[in-house]
Design a protein around this motif. Sequence first.
Motif, PDB file in Angstrom:
ATOM      1  N   ILE A   1     -17.040  10.434  -2.094  1.00 47.08           N
ATOM      2  CA  ILE A   1     -18.025   9.359  -1.931  1.00 47.08           C
ATOM      3  C   ILE A   1     -17.421   8.199  -1.151  1.00 47.08           C
ATOM      4  CG2 ILE A   1     -19.431   7.657  -3.162  1.00 47.08           C
ATOM      5  CD1 ILE A   1     -19.781   9.820  -5.351  1.00 47.08           C
ATOM      6  N   ARG A   2     -16.183   7.848  -1.462  1.00 50.03           N
ATOM      7  CA  ARG A   2     -15.514   6.768  -0.714  1.00 50.03           C
ATOM      8  C   ARG A   2     -15.342   7.155   0.754  1.00 50.03           C
ATOM      9  NH1 ARG A   2     -13.771   3.260  -4.657  1.00 50.03           N
ATOM     10  NH2 ARG A   2     -13.209   4.219  -6.627  1.00 50.03           N
ATOM     11  N   ASN A   3     -14.977   8.400   1.020  1.00 50.78           N
ATOM     12  CA  ASN A   3     -14.830   8.865   2.406  1.00 50.78           C
ATOM     13  C   ASN A   3     -16.158   8.794   3.152  1.00 50.78           C
ATOM     14  OD1 ASN A   3     -12.090   9.369   2.206  1.00 50.78           O
ATOM     15  ND2 ASN A   3     -12.365  11.519   1.671  1.00 50.78           N
ATOM     16  N   LEU A   4     -17.247   9.194   2.490  1.00 50.94           N
ATOM     17  CA  LEU A   4     -18.563   9.119   3.124  1.00 50.94           C
ATOM     18  C   LEU A   4     -18.947   7.668   3.402  1.00 50.94           C
ATOM     19  CD1 LEU A   4     -20.476  11.837   1.066  1.00 50.94           C
ATOM     20  CD2 LEU A   4     -19.653  12.004   3.424  1.00 50.94           C
ATOM     21  N   ALA A   5     -18.658   6.781   2.470  1.00 48.16           N
ATOM     22  CA  ALA A   5     -18.950   5.358   2.681  1.00 48.16           C
ATOM     23  C   ALA A   5     -18.137   4.813   3.850  1.00 48.16           C
ATOM     24  CB  ALA A   5     -18.655   4.575   1.405  1.00 48.16           C
ATOM     25  N   ASN A   6     -16.882   5.229   3.968  1.00 51.13           N
ATOM     26  CA  ASN A   6     -16.055   4.803   5.099  1.00 51.13           C
ATOM     27  C   ASN A   6     -16.613   5.320   6.416  1.00 51.13           C
ATOM     28  OD1 ASN A   6     -14.221   3.297   3.610  1.00 51.13           O
ATOM     29  ND2 ASN A   6     -12.889   5.040   3.245  1.00 51.13           N
ATOM     30  N   ILE A   7     -17.121   6.544   6.415  1.00 47.86           N
ATOM     31  CA  ILE A   7     -17.735   7.095   7.626  1.00 47.86           C
ATOM     32  C   ILE A   7     -18.940   6.257   8.038  1.00 47.86           C
ATOM     33  CG2 ILE A   7     -19.028   9.067   8.552  1.00 47.86           C
ATOM     34  CD1 ILE A   7     -17.135  10.877   6.891  1.00 47.86           C
ATOM     35  N   LEU A   8     -19.745   5.836   7.061  1.00 42.91           N
ATOM     36  CA  LEU A   8     -20.887   4.964   7.371  1.00 42.91           C
ATOM     37  C   LEU A   8     -20.422   3.688   8.051  1.00 42.91           C
ATOM     38  CD1 LEU A   8     -23.221   5.074   4.226  1.00 42.91           C
ATOM     39  CD2 LEU A   8     -23.591   6.129   6.437  1.00 42.91           C
ATOM     40  N   ASN A   9     -19.376   3.075   7.510  1.00 39.32           N
ATOM     41  CA  ASN A   9     -18.877   1.825   8.081  1.00 39.32           C
ATOM     42  C   ASN A   9     -18.303   2.027   9.469  1.00 39.32           C
ATOM     43  OD1 ASN A   9     -19.576   0.279   5.860  1.00 39.32           O
ATOM     44  ND2 ASN A   9     -17.632   0.630   4.837  1.00 39.32           N
ATOM     45  N   GLU A  10     -17.581   3.112   9.684  1.00 41.56           N
ATOM     46  CA  GLU A  10     -16.942   3.363  10.974  1.00 41.56           C
ATOM     47  C   GLU A  10     -17.940   3.731  12.057  1.00 41.56           C
ATOM     48  OE1 GLU A  10     -14.102   6.417  10.128  1.00 41.56           O
ATOM     49  OE2 GLU A  10     -12.865   5.098   8.898  1.00 41.56           O
ATOM     50  N   THR A  11     -19.037   4.372  11.700  1.00 45.05           N
ATOM     51  CA  THR A  11     -19.969   4.882  12.701  1.00 45.05           C
ATOM     52  C   THR A  11     -21.258   4.090  12.817  1.00 45.05           C
ATOM     53  OG1 THR A  11     -20.962   6.398  11.112  1.00 45.05           O
ATOM     54  CG2 THR A  11     -19.123   7.241  12.432  1.00 45.05           C
ATOM     55  N   ASP A  12     -21.459   3.087  11.982  1.00 45.19           N
ATOM     56  CA  ASP A  12     -22.689   2.298  11.973  1.00 45.19           C
ATOM     57  C   ASP A  12     -23.921   3.119  11.594  1.00 45.19           C
ATOM     58  OD1 ASP A  12     -21.920  -0.280  12.310  1.00 45.19           O
ATOM     59  OD2 ASP A  12     -22.231  -0.330  14.467  1.00 45.19           O
ATOM     60  N   LEU A  13     -23.715   4.256  10.959  1.00 46.60           N
ATOM     61  CA  LEU A  13     -24.851   5.024  10.455  1.00 46.60           C
ATOM     62  C   LEU A  13     -25.426   4.291   9.250  1.00 46.60           C
ATOM     63  CD1 LEU A  13     -23.338   8.622  10.499  1.00 46.60           C
ATOM     64  CD2 LEU A  13     -25.069   7.721  12.043  1.00 46.60           C
ATOM     65  N   THR A  14     -26.693   4.557   8.940  1.00 46.93           N
ATOM     66  CA  THR A  14     -27.290   3.930   7.765  1.00 46.93           C
ATOM     67  C   THR A  14     -27.339   4.872   6.585  1.00 46.93           C
ATOM     68  OG1 THR A  14     -29.478   4.537   8.553  1.00 46.93           O
ATOM     69  CG2 THR A  14     -28.704   2.308   9.075  1.00 46.93           C
ATOM     70  N   GLU A  15     -27.172   6.178   6.843  1.00 45.21           N
ATOM     71  CA  GLU A  15     -27.248   7.147   5.762  1.00 45.21           C
ATOM     72  C   GLU A  15     -26.489   8.403   6.157  1.00 45.21           C
ATOM     73  OE1 GLU A  15     -31.078   7.700   3.609  1.00 45.21           O
ATOM     74  OE2 GLU A  15     -30.908   9.731   4.391  1.00 45.21           O
ATOM     75  N   ILE A  16     -25.845   9.023   5.171  1.00 48.35           N
ATOM     76  CA  ILE A  16     -25.166  10.291   5.397  1.00 48.35           C
ATOM     77  C   ILE A  16     -25.356  11.150   4.155  1.00 48.35           C
ATOM     78  CG2 ILE A  16     -22.919   9.500   4.558  1.00 48.35           C
ATOM     79  CD1 ILE A  16     -21.668  11.223   6.794  1.00 48.35           C
ATOM     80  N   GLU A  17     -25.572  12.447   4.366  1.00 47.69           N
ATOM     81  CA  GLU A  17     -25.789  13.363   3.252  1.00 47.69           C
ATOM     82  C   GLU A  17     -24.986  14.634   3.502  1.00 47.69           C
ATOM     83  OE1 GLU A  17     -29.466  15.846   1.203  1.00 47.69           O
ATOM     84  OE2 GLU A  17     -29.892  14.023   2.317  1.00 47.69           O
TER      85      GLU A  17
ATOM     86  N   ARG B   1     -25.106  18.065  -3.885  1.00 41.97           N
ATOM     87  CA  ARG B   1     -25.635  17.321  -2.751  1.00 41.97           C
ATOM     88  C   ARG B   1     -25.366  15.842  -3.004  1.00 41.97           C
ATOM     89  NH1 ARG B   1     -31.843  17.477  -1.116  1.00 41.97           N
ATOM     90  NH2 ARG B   1     -31.345  19.683  -0.996  1.00 41.97           N
ATOM     91  N   ILE B   2     -24.742  15.179  -2.019  1.00 47.24           N
ATOM     92  CA  ILE B   2     -24.430  13.753  -2.143  1.00 47.24           C
ATOM     93  C   ILE B   2     -24.994  13.028  -0.936  1.00 47.24           C
ATOM     94  CG2 ILE B   2     -22.600  12.018  -2.241  1.00 47.24           C
ATOM     95  CD1 ILE B   2     -20.834  14.099  -3.569  1.00 47.24           C
ATOM     96  N   ARG B   3     -25.731  11.948  -1.206  1.00 52.83           N
ATOM     97  CA  ARG B   3     -26.252  11.114  -0.130  1.00 52.83           C
ATOM     98  C   ARG B   3     -25.763   9.691  -0.363  1.00 52.83           C
ATOM     99  NH1 ARG B   3     -32.301  11.230   1.563  1.00 52.83           N
ATOM    100  NH2 ARG B   3     -32.551  11.402  -0.665  1.00 52.83           N
ATOM    101  N   VAL B   4     -25.215   9.082   0.691  1.00 54.18           N
ATOM    102  CA  VAL B   4     -24.752   7.703   0.640  1.00 54.18           C
ATOM    103  C   VAL B   4     -25.522   6.952   1.710  1.00 54.18           C
ATOM    104  CG1 VAL B   4     -22.754   6.172   0.885  1.00 54.18           C
ATOM    105  CG2 VAL B   4     -22.452   8.456  -0.074  1.00 54.18           C
ATOM    106  N   SER B   5     -26.091   5.793   1.342  1.00 51.56           N
ATOM    107  CA  SER B   5     -26.846   5.018   2.326  1.00 51.56           C
ATOM    108  C   SER B   5     -26.535   3.540   2.161  1.00 51.56           C
ATOM    109  CB  SER B   5     -28.342   5.283   2.181  1.00 51.56           C
ATOM    110  OG  SER B   5     -28.800   4.804   0.946  1.00 51.56           O
ATOM    111  N   ARG B   6     -26.787   2.813   3.233  1.00 48.04           N
ATOM    112  CA  ARG B   6     -26.603   1.365   3.224  1.00 48.04           C
ATOM    113  C   ARG B   6     -27.865   0.701   2.709  1.00 48.04           C
ATOM    114  NH1 ARG B   6     -22.730  -0.569   7.441  1.00 48.04           N
ATOM    115  NH2 ARG B   6     -22.229   1.331   8.538  1.00 48.04           N
TER     116      ARG B   6
END
Length: 155
Positions: free
Chosen positions: A13-29, A36-41
């Motif tokens: 989950i922390r890695n997915l959150a870091n990917i969101l921050n690095e790529t400016d994505l708003t959601e990743i699943e 199934r894990i979904r992380v969103s801003r």
Amino acid sequence: MADKKPGIDEALIRNLANILNETDLTEIEVEQDDLRIRVSRAGTTQYVQAPMMAAPQQMAAPSAAAVSAGPVVAARNPDNVVSAPMVGTVYMASAPGARAFIEVGAMVKEGQTLLIIEAMKTMNQIPAPKSGKVTEILIEDGRPVEYGEALVIIE
């Protein structure tokens, strides 16, 4: 019975959150087996479209950058704007430490490489759509760009 279920992988989950921050994505699943894990801003781009001047100051940095880019480009002749043809990471030079392809004030010829966008491990050269003078560079080296995002102004 609780012993049979695997625990939630906090590192994932922390890695997915870091990917969101690095790529400016708003959601990743991600989905793996039965997990199934979904992380969103919290903020979404619908707030970016608001025409209010105070809104960018209240938002996080990525959203503020998106808001500030919109009105600036809208005031320009669209024929002069070079937009990103794909999503990826922009590079202003052919290699780290190398001289940038372009700089503000430089004259470019149609077809000349302006920058590179890395997408899916492929380096894509972005050519000048017309000859002219580079009056503005709207992006930073090494930053992610979205499809259609304004990159360079050539007049």
